[in-house]
Design an enzyme around this catalytic site. Structure first.
Site, PDB file in Angstrom:
ATOM      1  CD  GLU A  19      -3.282 -10.422   5.490  1.00 20.03           C
ATOM      2  OE1 GLU A  19      -2.560 -11.274   5.500  1.00 20.03           O
ATOM      3  OE2 GLU A  19      -4.678 -11.010   5.393  1.00 20.03           O
ATOM      4  NE  ARG A 102      -7.306  -4.319  -0.622  1.00 22.38           N
ATOM      5  CZ  ARG A 102      -6.669  -5.482   0.324  1.00 22.38           C
ATOM      6  NH1 ARG A 102      -5.700  -6.386  -0.531  1.00 22.38           N
ATOM      7  NH2 ARG A 102      -7.578  -5.651   1.062  1.00 22.38           N
ATOM      8  CG  ASP A 201      -6.312 -13.844   5.853  1.00 18.26           C
ATOM      9  OD1 ASP A 201      -5.632 -13.714   4.778  1.00 18.26           O
ATOM     10  OD2 ASP A 201      -6.606 -12.838   6.531  1.00 18.26           O
TER      11      ASP A 201
HETATM   12 ZN    ZN Z   1      -4.655 -12.096   3.922  1.00 18.27          ZN
END
Ligand code: ZN
Length: 295
Positions: A19, A102, A201
């Site tokens: 990521e 988190r 995302d």
């Molecule tokens: Zn992400």
């Protein structure tokens, strides 16, 4: 029809949850994270060398810091990371009372404030996250709540709009942005893909003000015009779970794309052996230098 662009594997990293790619224009390296492995990676495309620093807990994102090193958003809050020694200095933990939460994705705004959001690491996570802003003076501000999977964040070229993704909504929303104060207001959807493919995302913006969104389970990264909601280009990926994209390279014209292996069956992994890899595309447009944390 959107323009079709290809991507090639540049690092067969086999990351669990790759990521947060971001280019450091000063050092000419790409930072990225493997969230669940708790690792911050430093990739140098000139040599092909990739170095990982184990930070000992999930790490949602990494951003360069003006005063040296980088900032990270971890399971346990915001921290500074010394890239030479690997030493972490914890700065603030706004969700110390929420042990299942988190930090996930985040970036700095043009004034050097570090924005990052949280999510709950459990099945019942709907609305359990929030979006925070860490200012250069070290103060933390909760800016939005009732978020499920806090993800991509980017600012328009005039810094009057903040684009933001809460993944399950399948939307990119645009907030009005006040650069002087760091305040957000009046979110409205600018891109909405309720029928998929996949889930939005990570996100970045290019020098023409267009958004590049990675689609988890969508096998693609899409370039969108946020003014019209039109798809301008599509990068077809050889992996199911691309997670985020960022422009790097000496001319900021190489689009680096991270991906994930997590949650994929053995059968799926056999069909996409480069899942978890780092990819690069050359779409013919340039990105912008990353905004650094100003603290
Ligand atoms: Zn992400």
């Amino acid at each position: 029809m959107p323009k079709q662009i290809s991507a090639e594997l540049i690092l067969d990293a086999k990351a669990t949850l790759g990521e947060g790619p971001i280019w450091d224009v000063r050092r000419q390296v790409l930072y990225w994270v493997d969230i669940s492995a708790g690792k911050v990676h430093i990739f140098d495309p000139a040599t092909g060398h990739d170095r990982a620093i184990d930070v000992g807990q999930p790490v949602g994102t990494v951003v360069p810091r003006r005063s040296g090193g980088v900032m990270v958003a971890l399971r346990d809050g915001f921290a500074a990371l010394d890239l030479e020694t690997g030493a972490l200095t914890m700065i603030a933990d706004p969700e110390a009372h929420l042990p299942l939460n988190r930090f996930n994705d985040g970036k700095c705004d043009p004034a050097g404030r570090f924005w990052a959001g949280t999510m709950r690491q459990a099945e019942d996570r709907a609305g359990a996250g929030s979006l925070y802003r860490l200012d250069p003076d070290g103060s933390v501000h909760k800016m939005w709540d009732k978020i499920t999977v806090s993800n991509g964040i980017a600012w328009s070229l005039d810094a009057r709009t903040m684009y933001y993704i809460d993944t399950p909504t399948r939307m990119v929303v645009a907030f009005e942005y006040d650069l002087a104060t760091g305040a957000i207001a009046n979110p409205r959807p600018v891109i909405h893909t309720p029928d998929g493919p996949g889930f939005p995302d990570g996100m970045t913006i290019d020098a023409e003000g267009m958004l590049w969104v990675a689609y988890w389970d969508g096998w693609r990264v899409v370039r969108w015009d946020p003014a019209t909601g039109q798809a301008l280009a599509v990068i077809e990926m050889p992996v199911q779970r691309p997670t985020a994209a960022w422009f790097g390279g000496p001319n900021l014209d190489e689009l680096y794309i991270t991906s994930a292996r997590t949650g994929l069956s053995e059968e799926a992994l056999a069909q996409q052996p480069h899942a978890g890899g780092l990819f690069v595309a050359r779409p013919g447009v340039r990105g912008l230098p990353a905004f650094e944390f100003a603290g």
